[in-house]
Design a protein around this motif. Sequence first.
Motif, short mmCIF file in Angstrom:
data_model
loop_
_atom_site.label_atom_id
_atom_site.label_comp_id
_atom_site.label_asym_id
_atom_site.label_seq_id
_atom_site.Cartn_x
_atom_site.Cartn_y
_atom_site.Cartn_z
N ALA A 275 37.30 6.09 -8.31
CA ALA A 275 37.25 5.37 -8.27
C ALA A 275 39.02 5.80 -7.56
CB ALA A 275 37.26 4.31 -9.06
N GLY A 276 40.12 5.52 -8.18
CA GLY A 276 40.87 5.95 -7.77
C GLY A 276 40.91 6.98 -6.45
N ILE A 277 40.76 8.26 -6.34
CA ILE A 277 40.31 9.43 -5.32
C ILE A 277 39.43 8.35 -4.13
CG2 ILE A 277 39.52 10.66 -4.39
CD1 ILE A 277 41.98 11.69 -6.33
N SER A 278 38.52 7.45 -3.97
CA SER A 278 37.84 6.39 -3.29
C SER A 278 39.32 6.23 -2.95
CB SER A 278 37.06 5.69 -3.00
OG SER A 278 36.35 6.82 -3.64
N VAL B 164 20.22 6.77 -10.19
CA VAL B 164 20.63 6.14 -9.38
C VAL B 164 21.50 7.83 -8.66
CG1 VAL B 164 23.22 4.96 -8.73
CG2 VAL B 164 21.49 3.75 -10.02
N SER B 165 21.56 8.74 -9.82
CA SER B 165 22.54 9.72 -9.34
C SER B 165 21.83 10.75 -8.59
CB SER B 165 22.82 10.41 -10.94
OG SER B 165 23.44 9.91 -11.79
N ILE B 166 20.15 10.48 -8.98
CA ILE B 166 19.60 11.27 -8.54
C ILE B 166 18.93 11.35 -6.70
CG2 ILE B 166 16.70 11.85 -8.22
CD1 ILE B 166 16.56 11.60 -10.81
N ALA B 167 18.98 9.49 -7.18
CA ALA B 167 19.08 8.91 -4.59
C ALA B 167 20.30 9.20 -4.03
CB ALA B 167 19.25 7.55 -5.82
N LEU B 168 21.87 9.57 -5.26
CA LEU B 168 22.89 9.98 -4.33
C LEU B 168 22.15 11.78 -3.92
CD1 LEU B 168 25.59 8.26 -6.46
CD2 LEU B 168 25.46 8.76 -4.16
N ALA C 229 27.93 1.47 -8.68
CA ALA C 229 26.81 1.28 -9.27
C ALA C 229 26.93 2.65 -10.78
CB ALA C 229 25.50 1.27 -8.89
N LEU C 230 27.02 3.26 -10.26
CA LEU C 230 27.53 4.25 -11.42
C LEU C 230 28.93 3.85 -12.71
CD1 LEU C 230 26.38 7.90 -9.74
CD2 LEU C 230 25.28 6.24 -11.20
N TYR C 231 29.40 3.28 -11.35
CA TYR C 231 30.58 3.36 -12.50
C TYR C 231 30.17 1.88 -13.22
CZ TYR C 231 33.33 5.17 -8.60
OH TYR C 231 33.88 6.18 -7.65
N ALA C 232 29.61 0.86 -12.88
CA ALA C 232 28.68 0.05 -13.91
C ALA C 232 27.74 0.43 -15.16
CB ALA C 232 28.26 -0.81 -13.11
N VAL C 233 27.01 1.16 -14.93
CA VAL C 233 26.04 1.86 -15.37
C VAL C 233 26.94 2.99 -16.47
CG1 VAL C 233 25.08 3.69 -15.79
CG2 VAL C 233 24.17 2.57 -14.57
N ASN C 234 28.12 3.22 -16.64
CA ASN C 234 29.34 4.28 -17.28
C ASN C 234 29.31 3.01 -18.37
OD1 ASN C 234 28.50 6.51 -16.30
ND2 ASN C 234 30.68 6.73 -14.90
N PHE C 235 30.43 2.14 -17.74
CA PHE C 235 30.86 0.88 -18.38
C PHE C 235 30.12 0.22 -19.29
CE2 PHE C 235 34.68 1.25 -15.78
CZ PHE C 235 35.28 1.39 -16.49
N ALA C 236 28.73 0.05 -18.87
CA ALA C 236 28.19 -0.38 -19.71
C ALA C 236 27.09 0.59 -21.03
CB ALA C 236 26.54 -0.74 -18.92
N LEU C 237 27.29 1.32 -20.67
CA LEU C 237 26.97 2.75 -21.44
C LEU C 237 28.03 2.51 -22.88
CD1 LEU C 237 25.55 5.83 -19.65
CD2 LEU C 237 24.27 4.62 -21.19
N LEU C 238 29.80 2.56 -22.25
CA LEU C 238 30.50 3.20 -23.95
C LEU C 238 30.02 1.39 -23.55
CD1 LEU C 238 33.17 3.59 -24.55
CD2 LEU C 238 34.11 1.87 -22.82
N GLY C 239 29.53 0.30 -23.49
CA GLY C 239 29.85 -0.74 -24.86
C GLY C 239 28.50 -0.92 -25.75
N ALA D 93 20.37 0.82 -24.82
CA ALA D 93 21.40 2.86 -24.02
C ALA D 93 20.53 3.48 -23.42
CB ALA D 93 22.30 3.56 -25.12
N SER D 94 19.20 3.76 -23.97
CA SER D 94 18.64 5.00 -23.19
C SER D 94 18.13 3.98 -21.79
CB SER D 94 17.19 4.93 -24.24
OG SER D 94 18.00 5.08 -25.23
N ILE D 95 17.84 2.87 -21.82
CA ILE D 95 17.69 2.18 -20.33
C ILE D 95 18.34 2.45 -19.39
CG2 ILE D 95 16.53 0.16 -19.36
CD1 ILE D 95 15.50 -0.34 -21.24
N THR D 96 19.34 2.26 -19.73
CA THR D 96 20.98 2.59 -19.24
C THR D 96 20.79 3.77 -18.31
OG1 THR D 96 21.93 0.64 -20.41
CG2 THR D 96 23.56 1.40 -19.19
N ALA D 97 21.22 4.27 -19.52
CA ALA D 97 20.81 6.40 -18.90
C ALA D 97 19.78 6.79 -18.33
CB ALA D 97 20.97 7.00 -20.31
N LEU D 98 18.65 5.93 -18.28
CA LEU D 98 17.71 6.99 -17.07
C LEU D 98 17.83 5.64 -15.81
CD1 LEU D 98 14.54 5.56 -19.92
CD2 LEU D 98 15.22 7.85 -18.23
N LEU D 99 18.55 4.23 -15.59
CA LEU D 99 19.21 4.33 -14.44
C LEU D 99 20.58 4.83 -13.62
CD1 LEU D 99 18.79 1.44 -12.76
CD2 LEU D 99 20.53 0.41 -14.59
N GLY D 100 21.39 5.14 -14.82
CA GLY D 100 22.05 6.13 -14.71
C GLY D 100 21.46 7.11 -14.14
#
Length: 391
Positions: free
Chosen positions: A125-128, A33-37, A141-151, A23-30
Amino acid sequence: MDARALTLEGRRPLPPSFFFKGASITALLGAGVSIALVISHVRLFTDPAYESFCAISQSLNCETVSQSPWALLVGVPVAAWAALGYLAFLALVSIRCDRPAAQQGLPGLALAVAIGFVAYSLFLAGISSLVIGSYCLLCMALYAVNFALLGWSWALLRRSKSPVFFEALALDLQNLFRTRPGRAFLAATLAAAVALKLFYPAYWEIRPAGMARDLANGLTAEGRPWIGASEPVLEIVEFADYLCFQCRKMHVHLRRLVERYPQKIRLVHVHYPMDHEVNPAVTAPFHLGSGKLAMLAIHAAGQGKFWEVNDLLFVMAESRGEIDLREIASRTGLSVEGLAGSLADAAVREKLAADLSYAVSAGVEATPTFLVRGKTYLGTIPEEVFRDVLK
């Protein structure tokens, strides 16, 4: 070996630390990616030459998504909020409350936050898909991160002392408000959110308004408006569309250069609305209404008010809403009747047709295009073009 330490498959269950690390590594990844955005968002609005690596097509384009009002949430880029959110999530799975029986992390609260992340991802995603009509690779990529955090959060909860979600959530909220680490986390998160809201610069407001109004200006022999040097060292002809984001960004950049070098640079404006209602080269609906905006500006040029109206139209078109003729009239001194009448004025349409014809002869196919010393440039102008002039 103790049989109770084995799973039904004969393997030892993974320790909670495995899921905390995941969970920690996934949050750091998110957060990364957010900072890159965020960096991409800043450069998109401040760097005239910037092109995002994921501006691949009309339907897969980070720049289109970043330009939309949905890229902001209460006046701050969503990506900046996301970076803060992922760091807060990291704290939620790492915090240790100062009670003897306290466990690492707040798994119930972490799961609740992850559910919120996933829900907001589905909303965006619906708005896009339905509103913007384009997708952002980094956002996905952040959508995938969020689902991973859910898991990860669900796995952490199942291995916690209170594996029932609402019971764990109630306990976590209690620990959050009643313990020193919990209160420190709340205070730090709230302070960061307030600071983000109060101090984040609104660099996306690309507006020429407020620039010097005492610059020399007039009309060329062909009747096209110019501003800057009467006898220029460098003349730049811009072919622009008021609904084109890059046109607005480059126009502001060039206006600032003209203001800085008023005796060397002249900027000439030529209308090239990418509107199929007025532009024969555009065969499908695109930038609807930009033709009418060009006609308003042509009318203003005839009244000696082109640059005031030009700047105002770029600002008003930013919202992509209805253009209020009364606001234009009140802010420029033109009459509402004259502005409204220009939309049906044959002389105005002839001038617009002349601009379109000139653009075609110059090889213009899209906006913004710039004609400098007989050479055309699409999107931006290379720095070397200005090198001799700006010495």
